[in-house]
Design a protein around this motif. Structure first.
Motif, PDB file in Angstrom:
ATOM      1  N   PRO A   1       0.915  -1.223   0.065  1.00 45.85           N
ATOM      2  CA  PRO A   1      -0.030   0.063   0.156  1.00 45.85           C
ATOM      3  C   PRO A   1       0.825   1.331   0.050  1.00 45.85           C
ATOM      4  N   ASN A   2       1.637   1.415  -1.067  1.00 42.82           N
ATOM      5  CA  ASN A   2       2.389   2.580  -1.393  1.00 42.82           C
ATOM      6  C   ASN A   2       1.876   3.707  -2.411  1.00 42.82           C
ATOM      7  N   TYR A   3       2.090   4.998  -2.368  1.00 45.22           N
ATOM      8  CA  TYR A   3       1.843   5.711  -3.328  1.00 45.22           C
ATOM      9  C   TYR A   3       3.029   6.231  -3.999  1.00 45.22           C
ATOM     10  N   ILE A   4       3.020   6.266  -5.242  1.00 43.91           N
ATOM     11  CA  ILE A   4       4.032   6.803  -6.180  1.00 43.91           C
ATOM     12  C   ILE A   4       3.398   7.387  -7.534  1.00 43.91           C
ATOM     13  N   ASP A   5       3.967   8.584  -7.872  1.00 41.59           N
ATOM     14  CA  ASP A   5       3.701   8.889  -9.022  1.00 41.59           C
ATOM     15  C   ASP A   5       4.372   8.734 -10.283  1.00 41.59           C
ATOM     16  N   ARG A   6       3.919   8.020 -11.129  1.00 41.37           N
ATOM     17  CA  ARG A   6       4.637   7.600 -12.404  1.00 41.37           C
ATOM     18  C   ARG A   6       3.770   7.544 -13.738  1.00 41.37           C
ATOM     19  N   VAL A   7       4.202   8.139 -14.606  1.00 39.67           N
ATOM     20  CA  VAL A   7       3.198   8.249 -15.930  1.00 39.67           C
ATOM     21  C   VAL A   7       3.186   6.835 -16.598  1.00 39.67           C
ATOM     22  N   ASP A   8       3.853   5.988 -16.352  1.00 42.09           N
ATOM     23  CA  ASP A   8       3.480   4.424 -16.944  1.00 42.09           C
ATOM     24  C   ASP A   8       2.937   3.598 -15.829  1.00 42.09           C
ATOM     25  N   PHE A   9       2.570   4.080 -14.643  1.00 43.12           N
ATOM     26  CA  PHE A   9       1.725   3.494 -13.820  1.00 43.12           C
ATOM     27  C   PHE A   9       0.913   4.354 -13.090  1.00 43.12           C
TER      28      PHE A   9
ATOM     29  N   ALA B   1       1.385  16.665 -15.873  1.00 41.74           N
ATOM     30  CA  ALA B   1       2.203  17.920 -16.194  1.00 41.74           C
ATOM     31  C   ALA B   1       3.513  18.118 -15.260  1.00 41.74           C
ATOM     32  N   GLU B   2       3.009  17.931 -13.815  1.00 45.40           N
ATOM     33  CA  GLU B   2       3.972  18.191 -12.935  1.00 45.40           C
ATOM     34  C   GLU B   2       5.042  17.122 -12.863  1.00 45.40           C
ATOM     35  N   ILE B   3       4.573  15.896 -13.114  1.00 43.39           N
ATOM     36  CA  ILE B   3       5.341  14.767 -13.093  1.00 43.39           C
ATOM     37  C   ILE B   3       6.410  15.083 -14.039  1.00 43.39           C
ATOM     38  N   LYS B   4       5.922  15.427 -15.201  1.00 41.36           N
ATOM     39  CA  LYS B   4       7.111  15.318 -16.581  1.00 41.36           C
ATOM     40  C   LYS B   4       7.567  16.820 -16.595  1.00 41.36           C
TER      41      LYS B   4
ATOM     42  N   THR C   1      -3.805  10.079 -18.747  1.00 42.95           N
ATOM     43  CA  THR C   1      -3.165   8.740 -19.151  1.00 42.95           C
ATOM     44  C   THR C   1      -3.333   8.751 -20.647  1.00 42.95           C
ATOM     45  N   VAL C   2      -4.387   8.687 -21.276  1.00 48.28           N
ATOM     46  CA  VAL C   2      -4.566   8.706 -22.517  1.00 48.28           C
ATOM     47  C   VAL C   2      -3.961   9.617 -23.293  1.00 48.28           C
ATOM     48  N   LYS C   3      -3.853  10.912 -22.850  1.00 50.38           N
ATOM     49  CA  LYS C   3      -3.258  11.906 -23.635  1.00 50.38           C
ATOM     50  C   LYS C   3      -1.586  11.526 -23.592  1.00 50.38           C
ATOM     51  N   ASP C   4      -1.171  11.064 -22.497  1.00 51.89           N
ATOM     52  CA  ASP C   4       0.268  10.705 -22.323  1.00 51.89           C
ATOM     53  C   ASP C   4       0.601   9.681 -23.418  1.00 51.89           C
ATOM     54  N   LYS C   5      -0.503   8.641 -23.470  1.00 52.50           N
ATOM     55  CA  LYS C   5      -0.038   7.558 -24.409  1.00 52.50           C
ATOM     56  C   LYS C   5      -0.103   8.093 -25.705  1.00 52.50           C
ATOM     57  N   CYS C   6      -0.716   9.188 -25.989  1.00 54.79           N
ATOM     58  CA  CYS C   6      -0.541   9.776 -27.800  1.00 54.79           C
ATOM     59  C   CYS C   6       0.674  10.175 -27.829  1.00 54.79           C
ATOM     60  N   GLY C   7       1.556  10.500 -27.137  1.00 54.22           N
ATOM     61  CA  GLY C   7       2.894  10.771 -27.189  1.00 54.22           C
ATOM     62  C   GLY C   7       3.116  12.003 -28.169  1.00 54.22           C
ATOM     63  N   GLY C   8       4.100  12.098 -28.852  1.00 58.35           N
ATOM     64  CA  GLY C   8       4.282  13.064 -29.571  1.00 58.35           C
ATOM     65  C   GLY C   8       3.306  13.475 -30.852  1.00 58.35           C
ATOM     66  N   LYS C   9       2.806  12.446 -31.115  1.00 57.71           N
ATOM     67  CA  LYS C   9       1.663  13.008 -32.229  1.00 57.71           C
ATOM     68  C   LYS C   9       0.630  13.797 -31.977  1.00 57.71           C
TER      69      LYS C   9
ATOM     70  N   ASP D   1      -3.089  20.981 -17.825  1.00 56.62           N
ATOM     71  CA  ASP D   1      -2.132  20.714 -18.755  1.00 56.62           C
ATOM     72  C   ASP D   1      -0.923  21.425 -18.704  1.00 56.62           C
ATOM     73  N   LYS D   2      -0.710  22.217 -17.636  1.00 56.18           N
ATOM     74  CA  LYS D   2       0.630  22.978 -17.194  1.00 56.18           C
ATOM     75  C   LYS D   2       0.803  22.547 -15.812  1.00 56.18           C
ATOM     76  N   PRO D   3       1.864  22.584 -15.194  1.00 47.56           N
ATOM     77  CA  PRO D   3       1.876  22.333 -13.695  1.00 47.56           C
ATOM     78  C   PRO D   3       1.543  23.439 -12.986  1.00 47.56           C
ATOM     79  N   GLU D   4       0.672  22.960 -11.730  1.00 47.06           N
ATOM     80  CA  GLU D   4      -0.076  23.970 -10.999  1.00 47.06           C
ATOM     81  C   GLU D   4       0.782  24.020  -9.638  1.00 47.06           C
ATOM     82  N   LEU D   5       0.933  23.039  -9.160  1.00 47.63           N
ATOM     83  CA  LEU D   5       2.151  23.097  -7.772  1.00 47.63           C
ATOM     84  C   LEU D   5       3.320  22.334  -8.060  1.00 47.63           C
ATOM     85  N   ALA D   6       4.151  22.869  -7.264  1.00 40.09           N
ATOM     86  CA  ALA D   6       5.555  22.416  -7.186  1.00 40.09           C
ATOM     87  C   ALA D   6       5.733  21.385  -6.048  1.00 40.09           C
TER      88      ALA D   6
END
Lengths: 191, 150
Positions: free
Chosen positions: A59-67, A113-116, B101-109, B138-143
């Protein structure tokens, strides 16, 4: 017969384990002040709801775009969030943008957006690499000044000149080497 | 099904080189040698999985994580089924995360995501879902402070 008994015992064990887990989950709703044997999971994650298997069953939390969907929600359930969750059960058209964002942040720490987002780490990497290079150069200068012996006398230009004349006199490499490039009749190098 | 350009061109090249009598010309997946499922079957499988009335939060997340691990962009029908599943689970955060996730999967296209949005727009309006762009995500909001700086 023995087989049947073994299977029966296994079923009983399973039946004992499952209610304990659901009791643990139900414990999230009640505030437990006194607990002799605290639930080890709850001690780690607090009041956060376990919502999935996660990457490895923990039960952990991780931010990953592939998961993208971790095992637990990010925030503990506070009264404000509970109000929003009740509203979430109704029509989503009635939620304001701020409420939707609050619900998102309750479940997740960072948006994609923040992750990337770029971290600028490359600047510190390049900077430290160049500092290391300059340090290496300073160390070399010190080595040359204090550690290495002076160059042998054979490196002096006059010695090298005399060495070259001697080689030409001995006709070193007469066919394809040094002497073949020297014109002995004219007394100078061939063009 | 949108797949990587490599497997798509491999599929065309194969069909040019070796004419076969197989009816599913554009459908064979090239990802793993064990999978003989066609695109249509794959879409139908995931769509019917999300459309289950009794779907659990766990199973929904498992399917979404699996989809995000595959080298493909989910078809609009799968996306619509998943969003409806989120509605049944009363979890709007899950739905928004899935759209990200879906948007991320679309990649560069750049032409795939607008197409998907266009296809799922009726569902979005009906469910009252906002896309991440409408929420400003779509833009980062928090750091986030790095763990090395804490």
């Amino acid at each position: 017969m023995a087989n049947h008994l073994v299977r029966y015992a296994a079923q009983q064990t399973k039946a004992r384990i499952t209610p304990a887990i659901s009791q643990v989950r139900a414990a999230h709703d009640h505030a437990h002040e006194h607990h002799e044997v605290g639930d080890p999971v709850k001690a780690v994650i607090g009041n956060r709801e376990i919502v999935g298997f996660g990457m490895n069953g923990q039960p952990n939390y991780i931010d990953r775009v592939d998961f993208p969907l971790p095992a637990i929600r990010y925030k503990e359930v506070t009264p404000d969030i509970q109000v929003l969750k009740e509203k979430e059960k109704g029509d989503w058209n009635k939620l304001t943008i701020e409420e939707k964002k609050a619900l998102y942040r309750a479940s997740f720490c960072q948006t994609f957006a923040e992750i990337k987002a770029p971290t600028g780490e490359w600047k510190s990497v390049v900077g430290f690499s160049l500092i290391a290079c300059s340090l290496a150069m300073w160390i070399y200068i010190w080595m040359k000044k204090y550690v290495y012996a002076p160059l042998p006398k054979t490196f002096a230009p006059e010695w090298q000149q005399a060495q070259l004349e001697r080689m030409l006199d001995m006709q070193i490499g007469p066919i394809e080497g040094l002497a073949s490039k020297y014109d002995y009749e004219k007394g100078r190098w061939k063009e | 099904m949108f797949r990587s350009a490599l497997s798509r061109s491999a599929s065309y090249a194969r069909n040019l080189a070796v004419p076969n009598n197989c009816k599913c010309i554009a459908g064979v997946r090239f990802m793993s040698k064990h999978s003989t499922e066609s695109d249509v079957e794959f879409d139908a499988r995931y769509e019917s999985f999300f459309n289950r009335k009794d779907i659990d939060g766990w199973e929904c997340r498992k399917a979404m994580n699996d989809l995000s691990g595959m080298d493909l962009v989910p078809e609009p029908r799968i996306v619509i089924a998943a969003l409806n599943a989120c509605r049944r689970l009363n979890d709007i955060a899950l739905a928004i995360r899935f759209l990200e996730t879906v948007k991320d999967k679309c990649g560069g296209k750049a032409e795939i995501y607008p197409y998907i949005l266009q296809e799922i727009r009726p569902t979005l309006n009906q469910l009252g879902l906002s896309t991440p762009e409408e929420l400003g995500y779509d833009k980062p909001e928090l750091a986030l402070k790095s763990v090395y700086d804490l």
